[in-house]
Design a protein around this motif. Structure first.
Motif: not given
Length: 348
Positions: A329-346
């Motif tokens: 969640s916001s406010g850590t002051g750290l770089d916590v961004s993810s490259p993850s690309h999740d796909v859900f096929t219904v």
């Protein structure tokens, strides 16, 4: 639950950590991984058009907008960087209509003074075919962290955060007065005009808006403040009928949360991720749930592999794409961004 033998590896950009994930099938559909996002960021936003996924915006430290535009082609599993947004801004409301992507409002930095969020009323149409932006008639209300969806040939923008009317406050910050709104405005892309409609009963920001069978569904979001550490999340769902200009309350989402992503497949609204904070904890969600307006019922689905908020969402056919965002969640002051690309096929 059973797992397929096909495996593949996704590399974390910042620290070169390698994560191996299996394609996993459930009764409701299948989770898989697609090509990781090339430029991980928080507060990215997504839309789909013409069979491709588009990721916009993003933030860097001190609330500076990145203005990203990336195109993902599911056919060959590749990302292509496009021209920067015409106006780099964040917490913009995006939606698609007729093969074009529309962008409304958001926040920019003040021209002088301390970093903060200045609400804007700019409206844009992005043409993915030639990678161009066209300025449209501005929204009647300057606001950011709103949500948009298209229905019946019109576009609707609801909710968001504003500065107090009649005051000299021009920017949104944790220590300045600001408020959530239920404002609902309708944009006609043919006449390039706006109309104000009946406001949403529950004023909120960082919400999701989905359209099914000509009606709109405002889901979850953040009450009061624009900032997660000062606000309360909600699970409220409210339905708007444009034909009657009326709202009604529907079944609550199982998990109250804000800064979530989602999309519509086969008449159901799918909602993923989000964040929460209080004095005890700061967290992101793996939660993945679907809402069926015809039954006014929610279904809890298998969770995403990587919990995060502020990610981009988009739908191509029967697949939902959830891209990048922050794992904390916001406010850590750290770089916590993810490259993850999740796909859900219904499943059909």
């Amino acid at each position: 639950m059973h797992r397929f033998s096909k495996m593949f590896t996704v590399g974390a950009v910042a620290n070169f950590i390698m994560v191996t994930t299996a394609i996993t099938a459930f009764a409701d559909g299948t989770w898989s991984k697609a090509a990781p996002f090339p430029e991980p960021a928080e507060e990215v936003l997504g839309s789909a058009a013409n069979g491709k996924i588009y990721v916009f915006a993003g933030l860097i430290p001190h609330w500076r907008p990145k203005g990203l535009v990336y195109e993902f082609n599911p056919v060959d599993d590749t990302w292509t960087k496009k021209k920067q947004m015409a106006l780099p801004s964040h917490h913009v409301a995006f939606t698609q209509l007729g093969g074009k992507i529309y962008a409304f409002g958001g926040f920019v930095l003040p021209k002088v003074g301390q970093p903060s969020w200045v609400p804007i009323n700019n409206a844009w149409r992005y043409d993915p075919t030639d990678d161009t932006w066209t300025a449209l008639a501005p929204m009647p209300t300057s606001r950011g962290a709103a949500a948009a969806a298209a229905a019946n040939g019109k576009i609707y923008v609801v909710g968001g955060v504003v500065t107090p009317s009649g005051s000299n406050v021009t920017a949104v910050s944790p220590d300045q007065p600001h408020s959530s709104v239920g404002t609902l405005e309708e944009y006609d892309p043919i006449s390039d005009t706006w109309k104000e409609l009946r406001p949403m009963p529950t004023a909120r920001n960082h919400l999701l808006l989905g359209a099914v069978d000509g009606k709109l569904y405002a889901i979850g979001g953040r009450l009061s403040s624009a900032f997660i550490g000062l606000a309360s999340d909600t699970s409220v769902v409210e339905e708007y009928d444009p034909a009657k200009d009326l709202w009604r309350v529907r079944a609550r989402m199982p998990t109250e949360r804000s800064s979530l992503a989602g999309g519509v497949v086969n008449g159901k609204i799918y909602v993923a991720g989000g964040e929460f904070q209080d004095a005890r904890m700061s967290a992101t969600f793996r939660a993945f749930e679907s809402y069926d307006p015809a039954k006014n019922a929610w279904t809890t689905l298998p969770s995403m592999a990587v919990a995060r908020h502020g990610m981009a969402g988009g739908v191509v056919g029967d697949t939902l794409h959830f891209v990048s965002g922050d794992v904390q969640s916001s406010g850590t002051g750290l770089d916590v961004s993810s490259p993850s690309h999740d796909v859900f096929t219904v499943d059909h």
